[in-house]
Scaffold this motif. Structure first.
Motif, PDB file in Angstrom:
ATOM      1  N   GLU A   6      -0.271 -10.804   4.094  1.00 49.03           N
ATOM      2  CA  GLU A   6      -1.366  -9.741   3.608  1.00 49.03           C
ATOM      3  C   GLU A   6      -2.393 -10.912   3.015  1.00 49.03           C
ATOM      4  OE1 GLU A   6      -0.500  -5.654   2.352  1.00 49.03           O
ATOM      5  OE2 GLU A   6       1.528  -6.692   2.138  1.00 49.03           O
ATOM      6  N   ARG A  46      -4.238  -5.477   7.880  1.00 50.20           N
ATOM      7  CA  ARG A  46      -4.211  -5.985   6.453  1.00 50.20           C
ATOM      8  C   ARG A  46      -3.355  -7.392   6.589  1.00 50.20           C
ATOM      9  NH1 ARG A  46      -0.457  -1.973   3.374  1.00 50.20           N
ATOM     10  NH2 ARG A  46      -1.311  -0.626   4.831  1.00 50.20           N
ATOM     11  N   PHE A  47      -2.680  -7.572   7.918  1.00 47.13           N
ATOM     12  CA  PHE A  47      -1.897  -8.810   8.163  1.00 47.13           C
ATOM     13  C   PHE A  47      -3.008  -9.664   8.587  1.00 47.13           C
ATOM     14  CE2 PHE A  47       1.345  -5.500   7.659  1.00 47.13           C
ATOM     15  CZ  PHE A  47       2.027  -5.832   6.586  1.00 47.13           C
ATOM     16  N   THR A  48      -3.345 -10.515   8.012  1.00 45.14           N
ATOM     17  CA  THR A  48      -4.435 -11.543   8.337  1.00 45.14           C
ATOM     18  C   THR A  48      -3.937 -12.703   8.803  1.00 45.14           C
ATOM     19  OG1 THR A  48      -4.943 -12.274   6.098  1.00 45.14           O
ATOM     20  CG2 THR A  48      -6.303 -10.358   6.969  1.00 45.14           C
ATOM     21  N   PHE A  56       2.729  -0.360   8.040  1.00 44.28           N
ATOM     22  CA  PHE A  56       2.549  -1.720   8.542  1.00 44.28           C
ATOM     23  C   PHE A  56       2.310  -1.609   9.845  1.00 44.28           C
ATOM     24  CE2 PHE A  56       4.682  -3.496   4.746  1.00 44.28           C
ATOM     25  CZ  PHE A  56       3.746  -3.168   3.736  1.00 44.28           C
TER      26      PHE A  56
END
Length: 416
Positions: free
Chosen positions: A147, A188-190, A339
Motif C-alpha cells: 500500500e 490502494r495497492f500501488t 482488499f
C-alpha cells in the motif's frame, strides 16, 4: 535389551515432514513404521496455505523486531500477537528470539535458511517425480502487494536479500501492472513484487495423503498411537505408546508442535513454541484468484485450495493449551473483503493449527544429543510444507550415515 525382532525404523508424526521422511527412508531400503496420534495429515499439514515458499528466506527474528514487541501484547488481532495470559510463559523463548535478531545471528540464520530452501526446492522436484505428483501442483507464482511507496520502500532490503541469493522477481510500481497479473484488487495497492518460480499444491491435505498412499503401497505402515516416552536401549530405542511398547533400532521425531515433549523424555530440552495459525477457506467461485497473494503489511495470504480460496496467516504465539481465538480468522477475512472487492465472503470454513517454531526460525534436523539412535526433524514454523522434501533427504542422510548436502551445524539440537 531390545525385543528379539525390533522394528527397523519408527517415524513419530504423520504430517508432511514425517510422511516425507518415511518415504525417503523407505527409498533407501529401510522398513518404516509411522506412528501418529490422529492419523495422516491431521494437523498443520491439513490446514496450511499450501505454499512452497522457497523465496521466504528472511527469518522472523529480524534486526529491530523487538521494538515492536510491546505492541504485540495490545493488538490481539495484529499480524503477530502474544495473548497476555501467555506472555509470562513465552518470556524465555522471547529472550532467545531477541538474541536471534542480532545482526550476527540474523545473518547466519538467513544464510542457512537460504541454503535449506535451495536444497528443498530441488528435493521437492525429485519427490514430485518419484510419486507422480505433478497433477497436485500449481505453478502460478506469487504476488506480494504494498500500500503505497513508503511500504514498498520498507520492503526493499528483503528483495535485495532475494537478489543476493539468485531468486528471480519482478517489481511493479502501478495498479495497472498489478492487475495484469491479478485483476480485482483494490487500487490502494500501488506496488508489488512478483516471484514467478513460486509454487503451491492444490491442497496440502491431498498432497500429504498422496505421499502416504505411495508409502503404504510400497510396504510402509501407518498406525494411530500416542507416544508418551522414549527410552534409550542397547542398540535402539523403546517407545512407550498407547498400543503397547515398541522397540526400534532408530526413531525419528517429527511430531510438530508436540515434539519437544518427546525430546524431554530423553533429557533434551528444546525451546519449541507454537505459532497458532488461523484461516478461512471459501468455496469454489468465491474469487477469480490467479496467483498466490501475499499482503505482507497485514500478515496474511490468499491462496487457491481445490478451486476455492483460503485466507489465512498471521502469527499468534500462544502455546498448545489456550482456546482458539477465531476473531483472528474473522479479522483476516474482513480485510480480504476490503482488499478484494469482488470476493464472496459466504460459506467459509474456519481452522486453527499449531506450527512448531524455534527462536531463530530454523528447524531442528539432527541426532539427539542424549540418544544417538533418535533423530529430530521439527521446528519449521510456517515453512514445514516448503522444507519437507529437503528435510526428509537430510534426515535420511543422517540416519544412513551419508554425508548431507548441507552444513548441518545451523540445524543442530545443541545450538540453544
Amino acid at each position: 535389551m531390545l525385543q528379539e525382532n525390533p522394528t527397523d525404523t519408527v517415524v513419530i508424526g504423520a504430517g508432511i515432514i514425517g510422511i516425507s521422511t518415511a518415504l525417503e527412508l523407505q527409498k533407501r531400503g529401510r522398513r518404516v513404521l509411522v506412528l501418529d496420534r490422529e492419523g495422516v495429515g491431521a494437523g498443520a499439514s491439513k490446514g496450511n496455505a499450501g505454499a512452497f515458499a522457497f523465496t521466504d528466506i528472511v527469518p522472523l527474528a529480524t534486526p529491530g523486531i523487538m521494538r515492536k514487541a510491546p505492541k504485540w501484547l495490545f493488538d490481539p488481532l495484529g499480524p503477530l500477537s502474544i495473548p497476555p495470559t501467555y506472555a509470562l510463559n513465552i518470556a524465555p523463548w522471547m529472550l532467545r528470539f531477541w538474541r536471534a535478531s542480532w545482526q550476527d545471528r540474523y545473518a547466519a540464520a538467513l544464510s542457512a535458511q537460504a541454503a535449506l530452501m535451495d536444497h528443498s526446492r530441488a528435493a521437492l522436484e525429485r519427490q514430485i517425480a518419484d510419486v507422480d505428483g505433478e497433477a497436485l501442483m500449481q505453478r502460478d507464482g506469487q504476488l506480494q502487494v504494498f500500500e503505497g511507496e513508503a511500504e514498498f520502500r520498507a520492503s526493499r532490503p528483503t528483495w535485495d536479500r532475494r537478489k543476493d541469493h539468485g531468486i528471480p522477481f519482478d517489481l511493479l510500481d502501478n495498479p495497472d501492472a498489478i492487475a495484469e497479473i491479478q485483476p480485482g484488487l483494490d487500487r490502494r495497492f500501488t506496488h508489488a513484487g512478483f516471484t514467478p518460480t513460486w509454487m503451491n499444491t492444490v491442497d496440502p491435505a491431498s498432497w500429504t495423503r498422496h505421499l502416504a498412499t505411495r508409502f503404504t503401497a510400497r510396504g510402509g505402515q501407518v498406525e494411530i498411537a500416542t507416544i508418551s516416552a522414549l527410552t534409550p536401549m542397547d542398540a535402539g530405542v523403546r517407545l512407550t505408546t498407547s498400543i503397547g511398547e515398541i522397540d526400534a533400532r532408530q526413531v525419528i521425531v517429527a511430531a510438530g508442535a508436540w515434539s519437544h515433549h518427546l525430546a524431554k523424555t530423553l533429557g533434551d530440552r528444546i525451546p519449541l513454541e507454537t505459532e497458532r495459525g488461523y484461516n478461512t477457506t471459501l468455496p469454489q467461485g468465491a474469487f477469480d484468484l490467479r496467483t498466490h497473494l501475499t499482503f505482507g503489511g497485514h500478515g496474511f495470504v490468499v491462496t487457491r485450495i481445490n478451486g476455492g480460496v483460503r485466507i489465512g496467516g498471521a502469527v499468534e504465539l500462544g502455546g498448545l493449551e489456550l482456546p482458539p481465538n477465531y476473531k483472528r480468522a474473522d479479522a483476516l477475512l474482513a480485510k480480504a473483503g476490503r482488499f478484494m472487492p469482488g470476493l464472496n465472503l459466504e460459506g467459509g470454513t474456519q481452522w486453527m493449527g499449531f506450527r512448531p517454531s524455534l527462536p531463530d526460525s530454523l528447524p531442528l534436523i539432527d541426532r539427539s544429543a542424549r540418544a544417538p539412535q533418535v533423530f529430530y526433524a521439527f521446528g519449521h514454523g510456517h515453512l514445514g510444507l516448503t522444507q519437507s522434501a529437503g528435510t526428509a533427504e537430510l534426515v535420511a542422510d543422517l540416519v544412513t550415515n551419508t554425508k548431507p548436502a548441507l552444513d548441518m551445524k545451523p540445524f543442530a539440537s545443541t545450538r540453544f
